[in-house]
Design a protein around this motif. Structure first.
Motif: not given
Length: 428
Positions: A46-57, A166-177
């Motif tokens: 969860x913290x890696x994928x959704x909170x974008x915490x680096x995987x090391x910790x 916000x839907x116009x911005x969502x067109x250019x959003x790639x999750x987790x990138x």
């Protein structure tokens, strides 16, 4: 993005749960161990994928939980092993995360082919290390888009209060990138009640591009302002080494797009060869083609979070717009001297760039002006800033670095801010 890590985590869960198949192993301890380890893995994911915490910790957390729930840990031998592991982990964590600004300086000295440093004081260059070398800019390039935004607001070509769906911005959003940049910006908009009817102002979109470094906002603005207009800024500022600006998100989708055109039959190696065989002009044309498909809701060639190998990501990173540290010393000096925009755009641009003055009270105590834009990928870490103290002394600091190993990347990220503070203190 972390396929092999998820496989290891799944294996760890199976390792603790598999013994429970046998009735004799279904003790309270074994059952508790399986539950706790499974919960720790779910939390780590969860913290890696959704909170974008680096995987090391999170990995260290799961390892420690696994040790603590293993009954053999509490034997004499187990305690010795556990103590040794804890000491080693502690030493490793200290090495990686303690404040060490000299690490950045040493990296640049040891890898002159991978690092550029430029420092100007009151218009005079005092340090230039590989300052003329072109390097990938990553998100530092968003400064050019911010300048054109200020120009068009000043001339009345766009309304900064225009509501943007916000839907116009969502067109250019790639999750987790994007390292959590866009979701963090949206959370800030929600927390400060700046979303009305699922819309935000164009001005807030621009602020999200600079302060939070939202790639989605960037590609939207590039289309809104017009690529030709944005790239004229490069000519106006006489940036001799600067590549044309083009969409960042669409470039990351180049390999999935090409693969889709070949019915999904291309290997990563074949995709790498296809991309590398393209000239930059051909590559940019491809990226703009993808951008139009995103804008027209025709991008059905990838999942919400595309899987792009590290080798393909390196090609993406290397082929992002390049420029030299000397170019961005010009850019930062122009902003600092109010010559980056047409008349009337100066304060608009400063308000975007000087977000560090807004979020850190200590900066307001030290400086009359401080503006900055950073940029990073898995292979690049850059910073460009200008500063002016309360006596009118001005400094521009540009740091472009690349080519890290995993450990070097952690250390560079950890210590870059400290190093910049050290350099500024040396010149103020």
């Amino acid at each position: 993005m972390y396929l092999y890590l998820w496989i290891v985590f799944a294996g760890l869960i199976l390792l603790t749960a598999f013994p429970l198949i046998s009735p004799k192993n279904r003790t309270k301890w074994k059952i508790s161990q399986a539950i706790i380890v499974t919960c720790s893995v779910i939390l780590a994911v969860f913290v890696i994928e959704f909170l974008q915490i680096p995987p090391f910790l999170p990995i260290i957390f799961v390892v420690i939980v696994s040790f603590l729930t293993d009954r053999s840990t509490y034997t004499k031998t187990g305690l010795i092993i556990t103590g040794t592991v804890v000491i080693l982990l502690g030493a490793g964590a200290y090495y990686l995360f303690h404040d060490d600004p000299d690490y950045v300086e040493n990296y640049m000295e040891d890898h002159p082919d991978l690092a550029s440093l430029h420092v100007s004081v009151d218009g005079e260059t005092v340090i230039s290390q590989q300052g003329e070398e072109k390097r990938p800019l990553a998100s530092v390039v968003k400064t050019i888009i911010a300048i054109e935004f200020a120009n068009q607001v000043a001339e009345g070509a766009i309304d900064p209060e225009e509501p943007i769906s916000l839907s116009e911005l969502d067109k250019f959003y790639l999750a987790n990138t994007d390292g959590g940049a866009h979701p963090a910006w949206l959370e800030d908009m929600k927390a400060n009640n700046k979303i009305t009817n699922d819309q935000v102002t164009l001005h807030e979109v621009a602020k999200g591009m600079i302060q939070y470094s939202s790639n989605a906002n960037t590609d939207f603005l590039l289309g809104k302002l017009g690529a030709d207009s944005v790239n004229r800024v490069i000519e106006t500022l006489e940036l001799e080494q600067h590549d044309p600006v083009y969409p960042l998100v669409s470039a990351l989708l180049a390999s999935p797009y090409l693969n889709d055109q070949h019915d999904g039959n291309l290997s990563d190696r074949e995709l790498e060869e296809m991309l590398l065989d393209m000239t930059m002009e051909e590559y940019r044309e491809l990226v703009w083609e993808i951008h139009e498909k995103l804008n027209n809701d025709e991008a059905d060639f990838f999942d919400e979070s595309p899987s792009v190998s590290m080798d393909l990501q390196r090609i993406w990173s290397d082929r992002l717009p390049n420029a030299s540290a000397e170019d961005y010393a010009k850019v930062m000096a122009a902003i600092s001297n109010n010559t980056a925009t047409i008349p009337g755009g100066e304060e608009i641009l400063r308000e975007l760039m000087e977000w560090p003055m807004e979020v850190h009270e200590s900066n307001r105590e030290k400086y009359a002006h401080l503006g900055a834009k950073g940029g990073s990928t898995a292979f690049v870490l850059n910073q460009a800033l200008y500063a002016e103290d309360h006596n009118g002394k001005k400094v521009e600091l540009i740091i472009f670095t690349e080519g890290f190993s995993f450990i070097e990347q952690i250390k560079m990220n950890q210590n870059m801010n400290s190093y910049m503070q050290k350099v500024l203190e040396e010149h103020f």
